[in-house]
Scaffold this motif. Structure first.
Motif, PDB file in Angstrom:
ATOM      1  N   THR A   1     103.531  83.013  48.767  1.00  0.00           N
ATOM      2  CA  THR A   1     103.877  84.363  48.378  1.00  0.00           C
ATOM      3  C   THR A   1     105.161  84.788  49.083  1.00  0.00           C
ATOM      4  N   VAL A   2     105.986  85.531  48.404  1.00  0.00           N
ATOM      5  CA  VAL A   2     107.267  85.940  48.967  1.00  0.00           C
ATOM      6  C   VAL A   2     107.075  86.995  50.045  1.00  0.00           C
ATOM      7  N   LEU A   3     106.474  88.108  49.715  1.00  0.00           N
ATOM      8  CA  LEU A   3     106.273  89.193  50.670  1.00  0.00           C
ATOM      9  C   LEU A   3     104.807  89.582  50.714  1.00  0.00           C
ATOM     10  N   GLY A   4     104.385  90.138  51.841  1.00  0.00           N
ATOM     11  CA  GLY A   4     103.043  90.675  51.955  1.00  0.00           C
ATOM     12  C   GLY A   4     101.958  89.631  51.874  1.00  0.00           C
ATOM     13  N   LYS A   5     102.229  88.447  52.343  1.00  0.00           N
ATOM     14  CA  LYS A   5     101.235  87.366  52.289  1.00  0.00           C
ATOM     15  C   LYS A   5      99.990  87.776  53.066  1.00  0.00           C
ATOM     16  N   GLN A   6      98.885  87.772  52.408  1.00  0.00           N
ATOM     17  CA  GLN A   6      97.626  88.115  53.043  1.00  0.00           C
ATOM     18  C   GLN A   6      96.854  86.849  53.368  1.00  0.00           C
ATOM     19  N   LYS A   7      96.203  86.863  54.514  1.00  0.00           N
ATOM     20  CA  LYS A   7      95.359  85.733  54.871  1.00  0.00           C
ATOM     21  C   LYS A   7      94.065  85.886  54.083  1.00  0.00           C
ATOM     22  N   GLN A   8      93.778  84.904  53.258  1.00  0.00           N
ATOM     23  CA  GLN A   8      92.658  85.051  52.344  1.00  0.00           C
ATOM     24  C   GLN A   8      91.375  84.424  52.876  1.00  0.00           C
ATOM     25  N   TYR A   9      91.494  83.592  53.892  1.00  0.00           N
ATOM     26  CA  TYR A   9      90.320  82.894  54.370  1.00  0.00           C
ATOM     27  C   TYR A   9      90.356  82.886  55.888  1.00  0.00           C
ATOM     28  N   CYS A  10      89.302  83.363  56.491  1.00  0.00           N
ATOM     29  CA  CYS A  10      89.229  83.357  57.939  1.00  0.00           C
ATOM     30  C   CYS A  10      88.360  82.191  58.390  1.00  0.00           C
ATOM     31  N   LEU A  11      88.848  81.495  59.386  1.00  0.00           N
ATOM     32  CA  LEU A  11      88.098  80.378  59.941  1.00  0.00           C
ATOM     33  C   LEU A  11      86.876  80.882  60.708  1.00  0.00           C
ATOM     34  N   THR A  12      85.799  80.141  60.649  1.00  0.00           N
ATOM     35  CA  THR A  12      84.627  80.462  61.458  1.00  0.00           C
ATOM     36  C   THR A  12      84.903  80.020  62.892  1.00  0.00           C
ATOM     37  N   PRO A  13      84.142  80.538  63.857  1.00  0.00           N
ATOM     38  CA  PRO A  13      84.317  80.066  65.234  1.00  0.00           C
ATOM     39  C   PRO A  13      84.165  78.548  65.356  1.00  0.00           C
ATOM     40  N   ASP A  14      83.241  77.953  64.594  1.00  0.00           N
ATOM     41  CA  ASP A  14      83.078  76.490  64.636  1.00  0.00           C
ATOM     42  C   ASP A  14      84.317  75.772  64.091  1.00  0.00           C
TER      43      ASP A  14
END
Length: 149
Positions: free
Chosen positions: A2-15
């Motif tokens: 994405t050019v601007l405003g890239k959102q993180k779509q997936y958060c890693l679990t602690p594991d």
């Protein structure tokens, strides 16, 4: 990308964070996992002070030195990149480790990632110069019609 405003779509679990740290030979302490949760999943170009503030709000009290040390370890391991932009006067840490450029919105104080493939740079450097990477920062403001991009 994405050019601007890239959102993180997936958060890693602690594991998953623990596994990622182990894969680059970093001991996965509680402090490191907590910092990674923020810088790899939630934050967008945070400073060390912003990371410390986030950690403190979650009652995971740690010193600013611990935050800096952890961020430096993550940079050395290739999980983060550190950029020292003069417009901010301090370092920001970026979880996007792919080659890309940045745009700093002077109105909002936000950084946006720019795909390096969008720009062509015709370099006239002498042949003996071999460029390994370029860190380019554009500053300005987003036009109102493009602010939601």
């Amino acid at each position: 990308m994405t050019v601007l405003g890239k959102q993180k779509q997936y958060c890693l679990t602690p594991d998953e964070i623990e596994s990622r740290l182990k894969s680059v030979s970093i001991q996965p302490t509680m402090q490191r996992i907590s910092i990674c949760q923020y810088v790899l999943c939630e934050a967008d170009h945070p400073t060390a002070e912003e990371v410390k503030e986030w950690v403190d709000k979650r009652s995971l009290k740690m010193s600013l030195a611990t935050v800096y040390n952890t961020l430096n370890v993550l940079v050395s391991a290739g999980l983060l990149r550190e950029f020292k932009f003069s417009c901010l006067g301090k370092s920001v840490f970026d979880s996007n480790i792919d080659d890309h450029f940045h745009f700093f919105d002077e109105k909002t104080g936000k950084f946006h990632d720019l795909d390096s493939e969008l720009l062509t740079i015709d370099s006239k450097l002498p042949k003996e110069f071999k460029v390994n990477k370029m860190d380019i920062l554009f500053t300005g403001s987003l036009e109102e019609s493009n602010a939601s991009v």
